[in-house]
Write an enzyme that holds these catalytic residues in place. Structure first.
Site, mmCIF file in Angstrom:
data_model
loop_
_atom_site.group_PDB
_atom_site.id
_atom_site.type_symbol
_atom_site.label_atom_id
_atom_site.label_comp_id
_atom_site.label_asym_id
_atom_site.label_seq_id
_atom_site.Cartn_x
_atom_site.Cartn_y
_atom_site.Cartn_z
ATOM 1 N N HIS A 189 0.731 -1.877 0.349
ATOM 2 C CA HIS A 189 0.190 0.048 -0.107
ATOM 3 C C HIS A 189 0.856 1.016 -0.214
ATOM 4 O O HIS A 189 2.363 1.187 -0.053
ATOM 5 C CB HIS A 189 -0.686 0.267 1.166
ATOM 6 N N GLU A 247 1.490 3.948 2.364
ATOM 7 C CA GLU A 247 1.853 4.253 2.889
ATOM 8 C C GLU A 247 3.134 3.813 3.741
ATOM 9 O O GLU A 247 4.332 4.122 3.287
ATOM 10 C CB GLU A 247 1.126 4.410 4.842
ATOM 11 N N CYS A 275 -1.707 -0.830 7.352
ATOM 12 C CA CYS A 275 -0.682 0.616 7.256
ATOM 13 C C CYS A 275 -1.015 1.517 8.402
ATOM 14 O O CYS A 275 -0.195 1.568 8.734
ATOM 15 C CB CYS A 275 -1.381 1.107 6.246
ATOM 16 N N THR A 300 -23.631 -3.332 -32.574
ATOM 17 C CA THR A 300 -22.226 -2.565 -32.427
ATOM 18 C C THR A 300 -20.923 -3.997 -32.647
ATOM 19 O O THR A 300 -20.209 -3.508 -33.990
ATOM 20 C CB THR A 300 -21.701 -1.944 -31.673
ATOM 21 N N LEU A 308 -12.011 -4.353 -28.757
ATOM 22 C CA LEU A 308 -12.478 -3.655 -27.414
ATOM 23 C C LEU A 308 -10.935 -3.784 -27.465
ATOM 24 O O LEU A 308 -10.749 -4.321 -25.988
ATOM 25 C CB LEU A 308 -13.647 -4.811 -27.310
ATOM 26 N N GLY A 328 -23.442 1.066 -29.359
ATOM 27 C CA GLY A 328 -24.477 1.373 -30.164
ATOM 28 C C GLY A 328 -25.315 2.446 -29.377
ATOM 29 O O GLY A 328 -25.815 2.751 -28.090
HETATM 30 C C1 AOF Z 1 -4.252 1.919 2.395
HETATM 31 N N1 AOF Z 1 -3.636 2.578 1.587
HETATM 32 O O1 AOF Z 1 -2.736 1.767 -0.467
HETATM 33 C C2 AOF Z 1 -4.487 1.002 -0.030
HETATM 34 C C3 AOF Z 1 -5.758 0.691 0.735
HETATM 35 O O2 AOF Z 1 -6.307 -6.244 -0.443
HETATM 36 P P1 AOF Z 1 -5.342 -5.702 -0.222
HETATM 37 O O3 AOF Z 1 -4.259 -6.406 0.980
HETATM 38 O O4 AOF Z 1 -4.712 -4.844 -1.206
HETATM 39 O O5 AOF Z 1 -6.244 -4.357 0.903
HETATM 40 C C4 AOF Z 1 -7.182 -3.930 -0.217
HETATM 41 C C5 AOF Z 1 -8.198 -2.817 0.340
HETATM 42 O O6 AOF Z 1 -7.307 -2.214 1.366
HETATM 43 C C6 AOF Z 1 -9.205 -1.825 -0.457
HETATM 44 O O7 AOF Z 1 -10.212 -2.550 -0.868
HETATM 45 C C7 AOF Z 1 -9.225 -1.033 0.510
HETATM 46 O O8 AOF Z 1 -10.140 -0.746 2.201
HETATM 47 C C8 AOF Z 1 -7.481 -0.737 1.225
HETATM 48 N N2 AOF Z 1 -7.017 0.254 0.229
HETATM 49 N N3 AOF Z 1 -5.644 1.271 1.782
HETATM 50 O O9 AOF Z 1 -4.346 1.949 4.058
HETATM 51 C C9 AOF Z 1 -3.492 1.562 0.365
HETATM 52 N N4 AOF Z 1 -4.767 1.001 -1.472
HETATM 53 ZN ZN ZN Z 2 -3.337 -0.450 3.993
#
Ligand code: AOF
Ligand code: ZN
Length: 338
Positions: free
Chosen positions: A44, A46, A80, A191, A199, A278
């Site tokens: 993520h 953070e 995080c 279409t 696509l 379409g």
């Molecule tokens: C954060 N920071 O950069 C993101 C968050 O399956 P995982 O572990 O990747 O978790 C996905 C979920 O985490 C997503 O649905 C959302 O609730 C949160 N995303 N949270 O602190 C991040 N991408």
């Molecule tokens: Zn996270």
């Protein structure tokens, strides 16, 4: 916070159906770290921002800016919120709460109970607009639906007897960029018959969206690009369920067909879909209220007759000009908002 939005948007087309998240770490009024969620399933924002900091002793005086509430759950990666606590961050500034039921305020509570000062709601509307796909999809009822078409200056989509190029090459390239950013692209039966579309993404770099078409009575067959088995393709119909390696046919009830279709896409993890036509299909989505955003090219070409472009009431949000073609972005004020 605007910098977190910029970083977050680098994940467009790579993290879906996860949200776009960016994080900036500031100590003594200097940015000491930046990161974003780069790819679905990976770290993520953070964590990437913390990893980018060279002098970790500075984290004890630092503020983390992040556009989405830090997660509190063990998903594909550890929480995080725990990581921010562990490295000793002093303050966290957040744009949007995470409406994922797994998180939903628990990340903020965790940070606050660890003594971290937390501010929420900074540039909240801009944050929601950035993550409009995620906030729509997480309710699991529908992907974010984007309608797209090009119309002549006298309001036609094309002539009645075959594909017509109305928009210029820049507008057509923009559509390929959009395909690389969204999870799926959808068209109706006519279409497929008239245009035999592929696509996929050709005039831009990026991954291909899932191809989706509607063929209620399964009348399409033969040598059509969508039936070539080259890419994952979904066919929504009234007749049968069937699965081959690349083609998934899904039988839906006639009543509320589009609502069922959208719910099925959402369940498959499709966070956004562009409807490329379409006319009948676009009008069906409009009449059913099943759309969130429309992107309409109005071109200089005059056609005088043909298939009339759909009529749409929406709230204008952006206007661009692409070498003479005018591009209007509308949002649907009636679509459910978070
Ligand atoms: C954060 N920071 O950069 C993101 C968050 O399956 P995982 O572990 O990747 O978790 C996905 C979920 O985490 C997503 O649905 C959302 O609730 C949160 N995303 N949270 O602190 C991040 N991408
Ligand atoms: Zn996270």
């Amino acid at each position: 916070m605007r910098r977190t939005f910029e970083l977050a948007s680098l994940g467009l087309g790579r993290v879906s159906p996860n949200p776009l998240v960016g994080c900036v770490i500031v100590a003594n009024e200097v940015i000491i770290g930046e990161g974003w969620h780069r790819k679905f399933g990976e770290e993520h924002a953070e964590v990437n921002a913390i990893t980018s900091v060279t002098d970790h002793s500075l984290l004890r005086h630092a503020t983390a800016y992040v556009n989405l509430e830090p997660c509190s759950h063990h998903g594909k990666t550890p929480p995080c919120a725990d990581k921010l606590i562990e490295v000793g961050i002093k303050r966290v500034v957040i744009s949007n709460k995470d409406t994922n039921p797994l998180v939903g305020g628990k990340g903020i509570e965790k940070l606050r109970s660890a003594g971290i000062k937390v501010d929420v709601g900074i540039l909240e509307e801009e944050g929601k607009a950035l993550n409009r796909r995620f906030f729509t999809w997480i309710r699991k009822e529908s992907p974010f639906v984007i309608l797209k078409w090009a119309e002549s200056s006298d309001g036609f989509l094309g002539t009645s007897n075959g594909p017509t190029l109305i928009s210029n090459e820049y507008s057509r390239q923009r559509v390929h960029q959009w395909r690389s950013e969204e999870d799926a692209v959808l068209v109706g039966t006519r279409t497929v018959e008239i245009d035999n579309p592929q696509l996929n993404v050709r005039d831009w770099s990026g991954r291909n969206p899932v191809r989706v078409y509607i063929d209620r009575s399964l009348r399409l067959s033969g040598k059509l690009n969508l039936l070539d088995g080259s890419q994952p393709t979904l066919c929504y119909n009234l007749m049968k369920d069937e699965q081959t390696s690349m083609m998934t046919s899904v039988k839906l009830p006639d009543e509320q067909f589009l609502n069922h279709l959208l719910r099925d896409l959402a369940k498959r993890g499709i966070g956004s879909v562009i409807v490329e036509g379409g006319a009948q299909t676009l009008e069906w989505f409009i009449a059913s209220g099943c759309w969130h955003e429309a992107r309409i090219f109005k071109t200089g070409t005059m056609l005088h007759s043909g298939v009339a472009a759909p009529r749409l009431q929406g709230m204008p949000v952006q206007e661009d000009s692409l070498s003479g073609d005018r591009l209007t972005w509308l949002s649907n004020p009636a679509a459910i908002r978070i």
